[in-house]
Design a protein around this motif. Structure first.
Motif, PDB file in Angstrom:
ATOM      1  N   GLU A 203      -9.258   3.542  -3.490  1.00  0.00           N
ATOM      2  CA  GLU A 203      -8.265   3.018  -2.525  1.00  0.00           C
ATOM      3  C   GLU A 203      -8.922   2.036  -1.557  1.00  0.00           C
ATOM      4  N   ALA A 204     -10.134   2.369  -1.098  1.00  0.00           N
ATOM      5  CA  ALA A 204     -10.832   1.497  -0.146  1.00  0.00           C
ATOM      6  C   ALA A 204     -11.172   0.148  -0.779  1.00  0.00           C
ATOM      7  N   TRP A 205     -11.528   0.161  -2.052  1.00  0.00           N
ATOM      8  CA  TRP A 205     -11.829  -1.114  -2.718  1.00  0.00           C
ATOM      9  C   TRP A 205     -10.567  -1.941  -2.959  1.00  0.00           C
TER      10      TRP A 205
ATOM     11  N   LYS B  77       0.820   3.737  -3.160  1.00  0.00           N
ATOM     12  CA  LYS B  77       0.463   5.156  -3.061  1.00  0.00           C
ATOM     13  C   LYS B  77       1.576   6.041  -3.610  1.00  0.00           C
ATOM     14  N   LYS B  78       2.830   5.726  -3.231  1.00  0.00           N
ATOM     15  CA  LYS B  78       3.982   6.512  -3.717  1.00  0.00           C
ATOM     16  C   LYS B  78       4.050   6.517  -5.232  1.00  0.00           C
TER      17      LYS B  78
ATOM     18  N   ASP C  67      -8.024  -1.902  -0.998  1.00  0.00           N
ATOM     19  CA  ASP C  67      -7.781  -2.439   0.345  1.00  0.00           C
ATOM     20  C   ASP C  67      -8.711  -3.605   0.656  1.00  0.00           C
ATOM     21  N   ALA C  68      -9.999  -3.438   0.336  1.00  0.00           N
ATOM     22  CA  ALA C  68     -10.995  -4.462   0.685  1.00  0.00           C
ATOM     23  C   ALA C  68     -10.698  -5.782  -0.032  1.00  0.00           C
ATOM     24  N   ILE C  69     -10.294  -5.699  -1.293  1.00  0.00           N
ATOM     25  CA  ILE C  69      -9.969  -6.922  -2.052  1.00  0.00           C
ATOM     26  C   ILE C  69      -8.781  -7.638  -1.410  1.00  0.00           C
TER      27      ILE C  69
ATOM     28  N   PRO D  95     -10.255   8.186  -2.860  1.00  0.00           N
ATOM     29  CA  PRO D  95     -10.350   7.459  -1.587  1.00  0.00           C
ATOM     30  C   PRO D  95     -11.241   6.216  -1.692  1.00  0.00           C
ATOM     31  N   GLU D  96     -12.287   6.300  -2.521  1.00  0.00           N
ATOM     32  CA  GLU D  96     -13.191   5.157  -2.666  1.00  0.00           C
ATOM     33  C   GLU D  96     -12.511   4.019  -3.432  1.00  0.00           C
TER      34      GLU D  96
ATOM     35  N   ARG E  88       0.843  -1.207   0.000  1.00  0.00           N
ATOM     36  CA  ARG E  88       0.000   0.000   0.000  1.00  0.00           C
ATOM     37  C   ARG E  88       0.873   1.250   0.000  1.00  0.00           C
ATOM     38  N   TYR E  89       1.945   1.220   0.794  1.00  0.00           N
ATOM     39  CA  TYR E  89       2.881   2.351   0.867  1.00  0.00           C
ATOM     40  C   TYR E  89       3.491   2.619  -0.509  1.00  0.00           C
TER      41      TYR E  89
END
Lengths: 210, 210
Positions: free
Chosen positions: A87-89, A75-76, A91-93, A84-85, A71-72
């Protein structure tokens, strides 16, 4: 650009998508591969942030845990979703994948144990229900995707994680590449692995089952 | 401000730190609590993003998976770390917790099963080694902390997750609040639960073991 060092065992495992992210972003990194069970690892282990691999060193600042590293870097380097939405998906996967890690680890351990009754039991009772539930979720996501990627209109680190785990399951003989319901994941992996940077990386990397 | 609805069972479980984040941020949300095993849940289940709870609705946009929800809200509300490196450590701590979920779930299931030999076996062989390794990592982090929080100089969603899991372990009788090596986590929980918004929320919430 900071100096990146990625410490992991000499496997694809939990570090391979991070290696691929560096290639995608055309960012140099040191791919430090440590052999498990060696004095080198015994010496390094207590000095790692959480006593385990992988960890990433960014100019000496150390980040443990594979998803946190991905993730770090995602994003970089711009591969973590565009809102943000999104990114959340992403993350969720990957969280859903993490829920699948325990059954996956159990079938790997059973295969290593070599007892065929136990392999059969773990496969039927533990692994296959978890795998089938996970594939159903991924198929649902891919069905709705317009780009062929899991989230949004471009590749994210979630795509790298999922494409890699399909390869691992195939190599463990627990993912049938001919099966109709697996074709969306096969096509997705093909799409990810056809990205020129990924293709070149995968052709050059050492072969490993996991 | 968007309209937030958090869907979960009538438990603390994987949604409690998200409820606390809303309180910390003084943001209104609808706390939708669904009873497991009811026709209401059977009806809702196939309509959820991943067939499971929790999920968060943000003006109708749905986000599944507890850590993804927490990270999304944490970033929106300013409780996710102040730099990319702090964010990575918040993520890493919660990833480490996620590695602990499978042993935790196993002891919960054994306790529900009620067979005392099996409870004993799971506790000694599976749960306690995982718990002790996890506590060792958290103690190491808290030892180095200047603020008393896990990352940086203020509360993050990782603190909420860890304080809550200490309570869950205590309620399951698998965390000894008197034990010397558990005192850092007790002090950390006290610090988190003394934040006025958290204190007020915890006093008003329905009691639940998990």
């Amino acid at each position: 650009m900071p100096q990146y060092k990625l410490y992991y065992f000499n496997l694809r495992g939990w570090a391979e998508p991070a290696r691929q992210l560096f290639k995608l972003a055309h960012v140099e990194f040191e791919d430090v591969r440590i052999e498990n069970g060696t004095p080198e690892w015994e010496d390094l282990k207590p000095k790692t942030p959480f006593g385990q691999l992988p960890f990433l060193s960014v100019d000496g600042f150390e980040i443990p845990q594979s998803a946190a590293i991905l993730r770090y870097l995602g994003k970089k380097f711009g591969f973590a979703g565009k809102t943000p939405e999104e990114e959340a998906w992403v993350d969720a996967i990957v969280d859903q994948f993490k829920d699948f890690v325990s059954p996956l680890r159990q079938i790997i351990m059973a295969q290593r144990g070599g007892n065929s009754d136990e392999i059969q039991r773990v496969q039927k009772e533990v692994f296959e229900p978890a795998r089938d539930g996970f594939i159903k979720i991924l198929n649902g996501i891919l069905e709705k995707s317009k780009s062929g990627f899991l989230v949004g209109d471009g590749v994210t680190w979630a795509d790298l994680v999922i494409a890699d785990i399909v390869t691992t399951m195939e190599k463990l003989s627990v993912f049938d590449v001919e099966l109709g319901e697996n074709q969306k994941l096969i096509a997705h992996r093909e799409k990810v692995n056809s990205i020129p940077e990924i293709k070149e990386h995968n052709e050059k990397r050492p072969d490993a089952v996991v």
